[in-house]
Design an enzyme around this catalytic site. Structure first.
Site, PDB file in Angstrom:
ATOM      1  N   ASP A  33      65.905  10.898  54.606  1.00  0.00           N
ATOM      2  CA  ASP A  33      66.169  11.947  55.604  1.00  0.00           C
ATOM      3  C   ASP A  33      65.155  11.828  56.738  1.00  0.00           C
ATOM      4  O   ASP A  33      63.960  11.653  56.500  1.00  0.00           O
ATOM      5  CB  ASP A  33      66.088  13.326  54.946  1.00  0.00           C
ATOM      6  N   THR A 121      84.308  15.690  57.425  1.00  0.00           N
ATOM      7  CA  THR A 121      84.705  17.054  57.754  1.00  0.00           C
ATOM      8  C   THR A 121      86.194  17.155  58.048  1.00  0.00           C
ATOM      9  O   THR A 121      86.801  16.182  58.518  1.00  0.00           O
ATOM     10  CB  THR A 121      83.904  17.517  58.992  1.00  0.00           C
ATOM     11  N   ASP A 122      86.755  18.352  57.820  1.00  0.00           N
ATOM     12  CA  ASP A 122      88.165  18.575  58.176  1.00  0.00           C
ATOM     13  C   ASP A 122      88.377  18.546  59.687  1.00  0.00           C
ATOM     14  O   ASP A 122      89.517  18.441  60.160  1.00  0.00           O
ATOM     15  CB  ASP A 122      88.668  19.902  57.588  1.00  0.00           C
ATOM     16  N   GLU A 123      87.276  18.659  60.457  1.00  0.00           N
ATOM     17  CA  GLU A 123      87.413  18.709  61.918  1.00  0.00           C
ATOM     18  C   GLU A 123      87.955  17.410  62.504  1.00  0.00           C
ATOM     19  O   GLU A 123      88.367  17.393  63.668  1.00  0.00           O
ATOM     20  CB  GLU A 123      86.064  18.994  62.571  1.00  0.00           C
ATOM     21  N   TYR A 148      81.016  16.125  68.353  1.00  0.00           N
ATOM     22  CA  TYR A 148      80.663  16.050  66.924  1.00  0.00           C
ATOM     23  C   TYR A 148      81.834  15.512  66.115  1.00  0.00           C
ATOM     24  O   TYR A 148      81.694  14.535  65.366  1.00  0.00           O
ATOM     25  CB  TYR A 148      80.242  17.437  66.395  1.00  0.00           C
ATOM     26  N   THR A 151      82.634  11.858  66.642  1.00  0.00           N
ATOM     27  CA  THR A 151      81.743  10.883  65.989  1.00  0.00           C
ATOM     28  C   THR A 151      81.986  10.849  64.481  1.00  0.00           C
ATOM     29  O   THR A 151      81.879   9.793  63.856  1.00  0.00           O
ATOM     30  CB  THR A 151      80.250  11.177  66.274  1.00  0.00           C
ATOM     31  N   LYS A 152      82.331  11.998  63.879  1.00  0.00           N
ATOM     32  CA  LYS A 152      82.659  11.987  62.445  1.00  0.00           C
ATOM     33  C   LYS A 152      83.973  11.219  62.219  1.00  0.00           C
ATOM     34  O   LYS A 152      84.105  10.476  61.229  1.00  0.00           O
ATOM     35  CB  LYS A 152      82.760  13.413  61.901  1.00  0.00           C
ATOM     36  N   LYS A 187      74.166  28.127  62.659  1.00  0.00           N
ATOM     37  CA  LYS A 187      75.567  28.161  62.248  1.00  0.00           C
ATOM     38  C   LYS A 187      76.065  29.611  62.155  1.00  0.00           C
ATOM     39  O   LYS A 187      75.285  30.541  62.043  1.00  0.00           O
ATOM     40  CB  LYS A 187      75.757  27.436  60.912  1.00  0.00           C
ATOM     41  N   ASN A 247      87.075  34.817  62.174  1.00  0.00           N
ATOM     42  CA  ASN A 247      85.639  35.048  62.378  1.00  0.00           C
ATOM     43  C   ASN A 247      85.330  36.546  62.398  1.00  0.00           C
ATOM     44  O   ASN A 247      84.302  36.982  61.869  1.00  0.00           O
ATOM     45  CB  ASN A 247      85.182  34.378  63.676  1.00  0.00           C
ATOM     46  N   GLY A 273      86.677  24.063  74.417  1.00  0.00           N
ATOM     47  CA  GLY A 273      87.559  23.272  73.545  1.00  0.00           C
ATOM     48  C   GLY A 273      87.624  23.794  72.115  1.00  0.00           C
ATOM     49  O   GLY A 273      87.971  23.048  71.197  1.00  0.00           O
TER      50      GLY A 273
HETATM   51  P1  NAD Z   1      72.683  19.608  58.275  1.00  0.00           P
HETATM   52  O1  NAD Z   1      72.601  19.505  59.755  1.00  0.00           O
HETATM   53  O2  NAD Z   1      72.293  20.874  57.610  1.00  0.00           O
HETATM   54  O3  NAD Z   1      71.823  18.432  57.600  1.00  0.00           O
HETATM   55  C1  NAD Z   1      71.848  17.130  58.087  1.00  0.00           C
HETATM   56  C2  NAD Z   1      70.660  16.385  57.471  1.00  0.00           C
HETATM   57  O4  NAD Z   1      70.719  15.028  57.970  1.00  0.00           O
HETATM   58  C3  NAD Z   1      69.309  16.964  57.873  1.00  0.00           C
HETATM   59  O5  NAD Z   1      68.452  17.040  56.749  1.00  0.00           O
HETATM   60  C4  NAD Z   1      68.774  15.957  58.884  1.00  0.00           C
HETATM   61  O6  NAD Z   1      67.348  15.878  58.908  1.00  0.00           O
HETATM   62  C5  NAD Z   1      69.399  14.671  58.399  1.00  0.00           C
HETATM   63  N1  NAD Z   1      69.511  13.667  59.468  1.00  0.00           N
HETATM   64  C6  NAD Z   1      69.955  13.861  60.728  1.00  0.00           C
HETATM   65  N2  NAD Z   1      69.886  12.703  61.417  1.00  0.00           N
HETATM   66  C7  NAD Z   1      69.407  11.769  60.567  1.00  0.00           C
HETATM   67  C8  NAD Z   1      69.127  10.379  60.687  1.00  0.00           C
HETATM   68  N3  NAD Z   1      69.319   9.723  61.843  1.00  0.00           N
HETATM   69  N4  NAD Z   1      68.662   9.735  59.606  1.00  0.00           N
HETATM   70  C9  NAD Z   1      68.444  10.382  58.423  1.00  0.00           C
HETATM   71  N5  NAD Z   1      68.684  11.690  58.266  1.00  0.00           N
HETATM   72  C10 NAD Z   1      69.164  12.380  59.317  1.00  0.00           C
HETATM   73  O7  NAD Z   1      74.184  19.220  57.925  1.00  0.00           O
HETATM   74  P2  NAD Z   1      75.056  19.683  56.660  1.00  0.00           P
HETATM   75  O8  NAD Z   1      75.771  20.924  56.998  1.00  0.00           O
HETATM   76  O9  NAD Z   1      74.227  19.587  55.450  1.00  0.00           O
HETATM   77  O10 NAD Z   1      76.141  18.501  56.635  1.00  0.00           O
HETATM   78  C11 NAD Z   1      75.886  17.323  55.869  1.00  0.00           C
HETATM   79  C12 NAD Z   1      77.106  16.422  55.976  1.00  0.00           C
HETATM   80  O11 NAD Z   1      78.246  17.125  55.499  1.00  0.00           O
HETATM   81  C13 NAD Z   1      77.415  15.991  57.410  1.00  0.00           C
HETATM   82  O12 NAD Z   1      77.833  14.644  57.375  1.00  0.00           O
HETATM   83  C14 NAD Z   1      78.553  16.909  57.817  1.00  0.00           C
HETATM   84  O13 NAD Z   1      79.385  16.284  58.762  1.00  0.00           O
HETATM   85  C15 NAD Z   1      79.262  17.096  56.485  1.00  0.00           C
HETATM   86  N6  NAD Z   1      80.012  18.361  56.368  1.00  0.00           N
HETATM   87  C16 NAD Z   1      79.364  19.568  56.470  1.00  0.00           C
HETATM   88  C17 NAD Z   1      80.117  20.738  56.348  1.00  0.00           C
HETATM   89  C18 NAD Z   1      79.471  22.099  56.491  1.00  0.00           C
HETATM   90  O14 NAD Z   1      80.207  23.091  56.609  1.00  0.00           O
HETATM   91  N7  NAD Z   1      78.150  22.202  56.451  1.00  0.00           N
HETATM   92  C19 NAD Z   1      81.501  20.667  56.134  1.00  0.00           C
HETATM   93  C20 NAD Z   1      82.113  19.410  56.063  1.00  0.00           C
HETATM   94  C21 NAD Z   1      81.356  18.259  56.158  1.00  0.00           C
HETATM   95  O1  DAU Z   2      84.893  22.502  59.215  1.00  0.00           O
HETATM   96  C1  DAU Z   2      83.726  21.849  58.810  1.00  0.00           C
HETATM   97  C2  DAU Z   2      82.655  22.007  59.869  1.00  0.00           C
HETATM   98  O2  DAU Z   2      82.228  23.361  59.807  1.00  0.00           O
HETATM   99  C3  DAU Z   2      81.477  21.064  59.672  1.00  0.00           C
HETATM  100  O3  DAU Z   2      81.921  19.746  59.864  1.00  0.00           O
HETATM  101  C4  DAU Z   2      80.364  21.367  60.680  1.00  0.00           C
HETATM  102  O4  DAU Z   2      79.242  20.553  60.422  1.00  0.00           O
HETATM  103  C5  DAU Z   2      79.987  22.830  60.539  1.00  0.00           C
HETATM  104  O5  DAU Z   2      79.007  23.170  61.518  1.00  0.00           O
HETATM  105  C6  DAU Z   2      81.215  23.718  60.731  1.00  0.00           C
HETATM  106  O6  DAU Z   2      81.728  23.620  62.074  1.00  0.00           O
HETATM  107  P1  DAU Z   2      82.208  24.926  62.901  1.00  0.00           P
HETATM  108  O7  DAU Z   2      82.101  24.623  64.338  1.00  0.00           O
HETATM  109  O8  DAU Z   2      83.501  25.438  62.382  1.00  0.00           O
HETATM  110  O9  DAU Z   2      81.057  25.965  62.420  1.00  0.00           O
HETATM  111  P2  DAU Z   2      80.144  27.021  63.195  1.00  0.00           P
HETATM  112  O10 DAU Z   2      79.323  27.682  62.156  1.00  0.00           O
HETATM  113  O11 DAU Z   2      79.454  26.460  64.376  1.00  0.00           O
HETATM  114  O12 DAU Z   2      81.243  28.078  63.743  1.00  0.00           O
HETATM  115  C7  DAU Z   2      82.202  28.667  62.879  1.00  0.00           C
HETATM  116  C8  DAU Z   2      83.141  29.518  63.746  1.00  0.00           C
HETATM  117  O13 DAU Z   2      82.412  30.644  64.286  1.00  0.00           O
HETATM  118  C9  DAU Z   2      83.716  28.805  64.956  1.00  0.00           C
HETATM  119  O14 DAU Z   2      85.028  29.308  65.195  1.00  0.00           O
HETATM  120  C10 DAU Z   2      82.788  29.204  66.096  1.00  0.00           C
HETATM  121  C11 DAU Z   2      82.439  30.624  65.723  1.00  0.00           C
HETATM  122  N1  DAU Z   2      81.127  31.138  66.161  1.00  0.00           N
HETATM  123  C12 DAU Z   2      80.012  30.398  65.934  1.00  0.00           C
HETATM  124  C13 DAU Z   2      78.758  30.872  66.244  1.00  0.00           C
HETATM  125  C14 DAU Z   2      77.509  30.055  66.012  1.00  0.00           C
HETATM  126  C15 DAU Z   2      81.040  32.428  66.692  1.00  0.00           C
HETATM  127  O15 DAU Z   2      82.065  33.125  66.896  1.00  0.00           O
HETATM  128  N2  DAU Z   2      79.801  32.904  67.004  1.00  0.00           N
HETATM  129  C16 DAU Z   2      78.663  32.200  66.811  1.00  0.00           C
HETATM  130  O16 DAU Z   2      77.561  32.724  67.122  1.00  0.00           O
END
Ligand code: NAD
Ligand code: DAU
Length: 332
Positions: A33, A121-123, A148, A151-152, A187, A247, A273
């Protein structure tokens, strides 16, 4: 499998996966990490030192990654820049980590023939209309909206190409939105909880009617573990727990738990977007691998999460003012 490498293992999903691996097997886990602003290495400190070690480094560092992959039996790839709003401000780190980092890892996996599970991710499938019964499946077309998610999606395509062209032993999962302890306060859910704990109003983008399909992070970890152990090589599995909520509904549940229904929500500038709705059909994962989520009651899981943030202010406090200043500068 004795030696497991987890990239991004100090992030939100990573710390739960590493804990799950330590609890459900006797493998030794190496976390690679970079410890960006999003990392929580403190979440790993309670793990036994003979079961988990942290290597601080960049997944795009080819020499370091090659050495680590060569000395492990399997890799789970989570390292990523993960926040859509940040990607809209400056996509460069997203291209570097999510695309170049994944490419770097794939080349090492190809050289050493190591098992890979790529977490996505589902995105990548774009969004669904608010008023439709449709859900994403493994055959939904790729249609990413933000830097984001693009790139995923690109990383998924790289993994698929390396599977087909080079026969690497890999699987992919695409999960819906996770919630639970250790999620960065940028988030949505942690931002609203910590705003309320600070006496601030909840901030909803646009009209707050967008829908996300919430999954407890522990259930995401158990799904990744099931796919790593039993998934068919070359396959993709969608991960979700039928947790669709607007939300606004999520914010109302948080307000009710904190007994602050008197507070108005603040409707702020919308995300450019903005994806309207995500919804996952996880039938393949459930039928093929027998996976089941344990957190089927979203309100109960959210209540536990709110209590966790209330009890762990010393962890999130240092990041809060900076994150709110960045949001305020964007009218959010
Ligand atoms: P996060 O941002 O909380 O954690 C990402 C971690 O990756 C951090 O610890 C960061 O230090 C590390 N990192 C970033 N750049 C790096 C690099 N260049 N080299 C090594 N480490 C690096 O993200 P998360 O929410 O834990 O998501 C983890 C994975 O799961 C991601 O690939 C994300 O796309 C996927 N994912 C997350 C969610 C969600 O809702 N959190 C949903 C679907 C998929
Ligand atoms: O679907 C999986 C994805 O979920 C992951 O791949 C991403 O890493 C993770 O960040 C998340 O993406 P979202 O963009 O859906 O999550 P976020 O928490 O940023 O926002 C969730 C929803 O809430 C979205 O519709 C935007 C809205 N939002 C977000 C913030 C931060 C608000 O309405 N107010 C806010 O302050």
């Amino acid at each position: 499998m004795r030696r497991l490498l987890v990239t991004g293992g100090a992030g939100f999903v990573g710390v739960h996966l590493v804990q799950h691996a330590v609890e459900h097997s006797d493998c030794q886990v190496t976390v690679l990490d970079k410890l960006t602003y999003a990392a929580s290495p403190e979440a790993l400190t309670a793990l036994p030192p003979d079961r988990m070690r942290l290597v601080v480094g960049d997944v795009a560092d080819a020499m370091m990654v090659d050495g680590l992959v060569a000395s492990h039996d399997a890799v789970v790839h989570l390292a990523a820049e993960s926040h859509n709003d940040n990607s809209l401000q400056d996509p460069s780190a997203f291209v570097e980590t999510n695309l170049v980092g994944t490419f770097t890892l794939l080349e090492a996996v190809r050289r050493h023939g190591v098992r890979l599970h790529h977490v996505s991710t589902d995105e990548v499938y774009g969004d669904l209309p608010l008023d439709s019964p449709d859900r994403f499946t493994e055959s939904s077309p790729y249609r990413p909206s933000s830097p984001y998610s693009a790139t995923k999606a690109g990383a998924d395509h790289l993994v698929r190409a390396w599977i087909r062209s080079y026969g690497i032993p890999a699987t992919i999962s695409n999960s819906s939105n996770n919630y639970g302890p250790w999620q960065h306060i940028e988030k949505f859910i942690p931002r609203q909880i910590t705003n309320l704990l600070d006496g601030r109003q909840p901030k909803l983008y646009g009209n707050g009617q967008q829908i996300r399909d919430w999954l407890h992070v522990s259930d995401h970890a158990s799904a990744i573990w099931a796919i790593l152990g039993q998934g068919r090589l070359g396959e993709t599995y969608l991960v979700g727990a039928d947790g669709e909520q607007t939300n606004l509904e999520v914010v109302r549940t948080i307000l009710a738990h904190l007994v602050r229904e008197d507070l108005d929500v603040d409707l702020v500038a919308d995300r450019v977007g903005h994806d309207q709705r995500y919804a996952i059909d996880s039938a393949k994962l459930r039928v093929e691998l027998g996976w089941r989520p344990l957190f089927n009651d979203f309100e109960a899981g959210l209540a536990d999460t709110i209590d966790w943030y209330a009890a762990n202010e010393s962890w999130w406090r240092p990041a809060k003012e900076r994150a709110e200043a960045e949001y305020a500068a964007r009218g959010q």
